[in-house]
Design a protein around this motif. Structure first.
Motif, PDB file in Angstrom:
ATOM      1  N   GLN A 125     -37.897 -15.826 -16.550  1.00 43.15           N
ATOM      2  CA  GLN A 125     -38.370 -14.529 -16.043  1.00 43.15           C
ATOM      3  C   GLN A 125     -37.473 -13.385 -16.515  1.00 43.15           C
ATOM      4  O   GLN A 125     -37.967 -12.308 -16.858  1.00 43.15           O
ATOM      5  CB  GLN A 125     -38.422 -14.555 -14.510  1.00 43.15           C
ATOM      6  N   PHE A 126     -36.164 -13.633 -16.562  1.00 42.18           N
ATOM      7  CA  PHE A 126     -35.246 -12.587 -17.032  1.00 42.18           C
ATOM      8  C   PHE A 126     -35.491 -12.273 -18.518  1.00 42.18           C
ATOM      9  O   PHE A 126     -35.464 -11.109 -18.933  1.00 42.18           O
ATOM     10  CB  PHE A 126     -33.793 -13.014 -16.822  1.00 42.18           C
ATOM     11  N   LYS A 127     -35.719 -13.307 -19.296  1.00 46.08           N
ATOM     12  CA  LYS A 127     -36.012 -13.087 -20.720  1.00 46.08           C
ATOM     13  C   LYS A 127     -37.282 -12.258 -20.894  1.00 46.08           C
ATOM     14  O   LYS A 127     -37.336 -11.339 -21.722  1.00 46.08           O
ATOM     15  CB  LYS A 127     -36.184 -14.441 -21.420  1.00 46.08           C
ATOM     16  N   GLN A 128     -38.315 -12.568 -20.111  1.00 38.71           N
ATOM     17  CA  GLN A 128     -39.569 -11.837 -20.219  1.00 38.71           C
ATOM     18  C   GLN A 128     -39.402 -10.393 -19.759  1.00 38.71           C
ATOM     19  O   GLN A 128     -39.965  -9.459 -20.359  1.00 38.71           O
ATOM     20  CB  GLN A 128     -40.644 -12.536 -19.366  1.00 38.71           C
ATOM     21  N   ALA A 129     -38.602 -10.192 -18.707  1.00 40.21           N
ATOM     22  CA  ALA A 129     -38.356  -8.829 -18.219  1.00 40.21           C
ATOM     23  C   ALA A 129     -37.649  -7.996 -19.280  1.00 40.21           C
ATOM     24  O   ALA A 129     -38.005  -6.827 -19.509  1.00 40.21           O
ATOM     25  CB  ALA A 129     -37.522  -8.879 -16.937  1.00 40.21           C
ATOM     26  N   VAL A 130     -36.637  -8.577 -19.930  1.00 34.67           N
ATOM     27  CA  VAL A 130     -35.925  -7.868 -21.003  1.00 34.67           C
ATOM     28  C   VAL A 130     -36.902  -7.467 -22.104  1.00 34.67           C
ATOM     29  O   VAL A 130     -36.869  -6.326 -22.598  1.00 34.67           O
ATOM     30  CB  VAL A 130     -34.799  -8.752 -21.571  1.00 34.67           C
ATOM     31  N   ASN A 131     -37.776  -8.374 -22.479  1.00 36.06           N
ATOM     32  CA  ASN A 131     -38.759  -8.075 -23.527  1.00 36.06           C
ATOM     33  C   ASN A 131     -39.711  -6.963 -23.088  1.00 36.06           C
ATOM     34  O   ASN A 131     -40.035  -6.058 -23.881  1.00 36.06           O
ATOM     35  CB  ASN A 131     -39.541  -9.339 -23.857  1.00 36.06           C
ATOM     36  N   ASP A 132     -40.149  -7.012 -21.822  1.00 35.89           N
ATOM     37  CA  ASP A 132     -41.071  -5.986 -21.318  1.00 35.89           C
ATOM     38  C   ASP A 132     -40.416  -4.606 -21.345  1.00 35.89           C
ATOM     39  O   ASP A 132     -41.027  -3.619 -21.792  1.00 35.89           O
ATOM     40  CB  ASP A 132     -41.501  -6.316 -19.882  1.00 35.89           C
ATOM     41  N   TYR A 133     -39.172  -4.506 -20.866  1.00 39.10           N
ATOM     42  CA  TYR A 133     -38.479  -3.212 -20.844  1.00 39.10           C
ATOM     43  C   TYR A 133     -38.232  -2.697 -22.263  1.00 39.10           C
ATOM     44  O   TYR A 133     -38.343  -1.483 -22.537  1.00 39.10           O
ATOM     45  CB  TYR A 133     -37.143  -3.334 -20.108  1.00 39.10           C
ATOM     46  N   GLN A 134     -37.875  -3.579 -23.166  1.00 34.72           N
ATOM     47  CA  GLN A 134     -37.632  -3.145 -24.548  1.00 34.72           C
ATOM     48  C   GLN A 134     -38.909  -2.584 -25.184  1.00 34.72           C
ATOM     49  O   GLN A 134     -38.867  -1.559 -25.875  1.00 34.72           O
ATOM     50  CB  GLN A 134     -37.101  -4.327 -25.368  1.00 34.72           C
ATOM     51  N   GLU A 135     -40.026  -3.260 -24.938  1.00 35.26           N
ATOM     52  CA  GLU A 135     -41.300  -2.776 -25.479  1.00 35.26           C
ATOM     53  C   GLU A 135     -41.690  -1.445 -24.833  1.00 35.26           C
ATOM     54  O   GLU A 135     -42.244  -0.558 -25.497  1.00 35.26           O
ATOM     55  CB  GLU A 135     -42.395  -3.814 -25.248  1.00 35.26           C
ATOM     56  N   ALA A 136     -41.405  -1.318 -23.532  1.00 37.16           N
ATOM     57  CA  ALA A 136     -41.723  -0.062 -22.842  1.00 37.16           C
ATOM     58  C   ALA A 136     -40.902   1.090 -23.408  1.00 37.16           C
ATOM     59  O   ALA A 136     -41.411   2.213 -23.585  1.00 37.16           O
ATOM     60  CB  ALA A 136     -41.473  -0.213 -21.347  1.00 37.16           C
ATOM     61  N   LEU A 137     -39.615   0.841 -23.718  1.00 40.51           N
ATOM     62  CA  LEU A 137     -38.754   1.897 -24.260  1.00 40.51           C
ATOM     63  C   LEU A 137     -39.164   2.297 -25.678  1.00 40.51           C
ATOM     64  O   LEU A 137     -38.948   3.447 -26.084  1.00 40.51           O
ATOM     65  CB  LEU A 137     -37.298   1.432 -24.252  1.00 40.51           C
ATOM     66  N   LYS A 138     -39.725   1.375 -26.414  1.00 39.11           N
ATOM     67  CA  LYS A 138     -40.212   1.729 -27.751  1.00 39.11           C
ATOM     68  C   LYS A 138     -41.316   2.780 -27.657  1.00 39.11           C
ATOM     69  O   LYS A 138     -41.429   3.661 -28.525  1.00 39.11           O
ATOM     70  CB  LYS A 138     -40.726   0.489 -28.463  1.00 39.11           C
ATOM     71  N   LEU A 139     -42.115   2.668 -26.602  1.00 41.50           N
ATOM     72  CA  LEU A 139     -43.234   3.594 -26.420  1.00 41.50           C
ATOM     73  C   LEU A 139     -42.819   4.874 -25.704  1.00 41.50           C
ATOM     74  O   LEU A 139     -43.453   5.924 -25.875  1.00 41.50           O
ATOM     75  CB  LEU A 139     -44.354   2.901 -25.633  1.00 41.50           C
ATOM     76  N   ASP A 140     -41.768   4.782 -24.881  1.00 34.65           N
ATOM     77  CA  ASP A 140     -41.285   5.954 -24.136  1.00 34.65           C
ATOM     78  C   ASP A 140     -39.758   5.893 -24.068  1.00 34.65           C
ATOM     79  O   ASP A 140     -39.176   5.508 -23.048  1.00 34.65           O
ATOM     80  CB  ASP A 140     -41.895   5.964 -22.730  1.00 34.65           C
TER      81      ASP A 140
END
Length: 271
Positions: A125-140
């Motif tokens: 879950q932590f790995k997936q959360a890191v990936n989600d936040y990184q993708e979100a920051l790419k967009l914003d």
């Protein structure tokens, strides 16, 4: 697991004015009801309305997004992440909306990981959360809340990895100890078996020695008996010989007496 870290959830609802005209009237009606219940913080009732909307139109990314928010508020984090994932599958989303959905999905995964009994169990879950936040920051890239949550997720992931390494090391040490115990156990069994074999050999040797001693004793007894028999025979022969000698003497005496009797008497002169 208790923690004091505050994870920010973007609460924006995708309200009806932005709903596509392709959505059915029933779905629009249930979504309105869900939004009212959500604002009133009756998240369980809002969930029911959003589910009815999805039952009528399963492709509505807005219903998926709002349902994800209501599930998150009820601490149903893993299911919330699934509906945020469904929402982001919509093709024609602007970057802000996509970043907002990814941020909330990251929060759901992070919370799901923090609910585990230990950090190592929440690693996926932590790995997936890191990936989600990184993708979100790419967009914003200017979203400070997402950046802050990303740093915390990275910290949790690092702790999970360290704990997993410790558990593996403990497991290896435990296996080594088990192997050592097994070796010692095998050695003990071998020593015990060797001792048993040695005892068996000693017992057999003792039995053989006892048998030899018994045989020697029997031979000695037989030899003594044979000697006694031979001595007895000699004594018997000696007695017999002595008896014969005595008998001969007596016979000679008797014969002598007979001769004396039989001898003619003295003849007197005839005057």
């Amino acid at each position: 697991m208790k923690h004091t870290f505050c994870i920010s959830l973007i609460l924006t609802l995708l309200l009806l004015p932005a709903v596509s005209s392709a959505q059915s009237s029933t779905a629009r009606k249930e979504t309105r009801k869900g939004n009212r219940e959500y604002r009133a913080e009756r998240y369980d009732k809002a969930e029911m309305n959003y589910r009815r909307a999805l039952h009528d139109d399963s492709t509505s990314y807005r219903a998926h997004y709002n349902l994800g928010n209501s599930l998150y508020r009820q601490k149903k984090y893993q299911e919330a992440a699934q509906h945020f994932e469904q929402a982001i599958q919509q093709q024609n989303l602007d970057d802000k909306t996509r970043s907002r959905i990814l941020h909330n999905k990251g929060n759901s995964n992070l919370k799901a990981g923090l609910e585990k009994e230990n950090r190592a169990e929440g690693m996926d879950q932590f790995k997936q959360a890191v990936n989600d936040y990184q993708e979100a920051l790419k967009l914003d890239p200017k979203n400070d809340n997402t950046r802050y949550n990303l740093s915390y997720a990275l910290k949790m992931l690092q702790q999970a990895q360290q704990q997993q390494q410790q558990q593996q090391q403990q497991g290896n040490n435990g296996q080594d100890n088990k192997d050592q115990q097994n070796k010692q156990g095998d050695k003990g069994k071998n020593d015990q078996q060797n001792q048993q074999d040695q005892n068996k050999d000693n017992q057999q040797n003792n039995q053989q020695n006892q048998s030899k001693d018994q045989q020697n004793n029997q031979d000695k007894q037989q030899q003594k008996q044979q000697q006694r028999k031979q001595q007895q025979k000699k004594q018997d022969a000696d007695r017999l010989l002595e008896a014969v000698k005595n008998n001969e003497k007596n016979t000679m005496k008797e014969n002598a007496k007979k001769l004396e009797v039989a001898s003619p008497g003295r003849i007197e002169k005839d005057w």
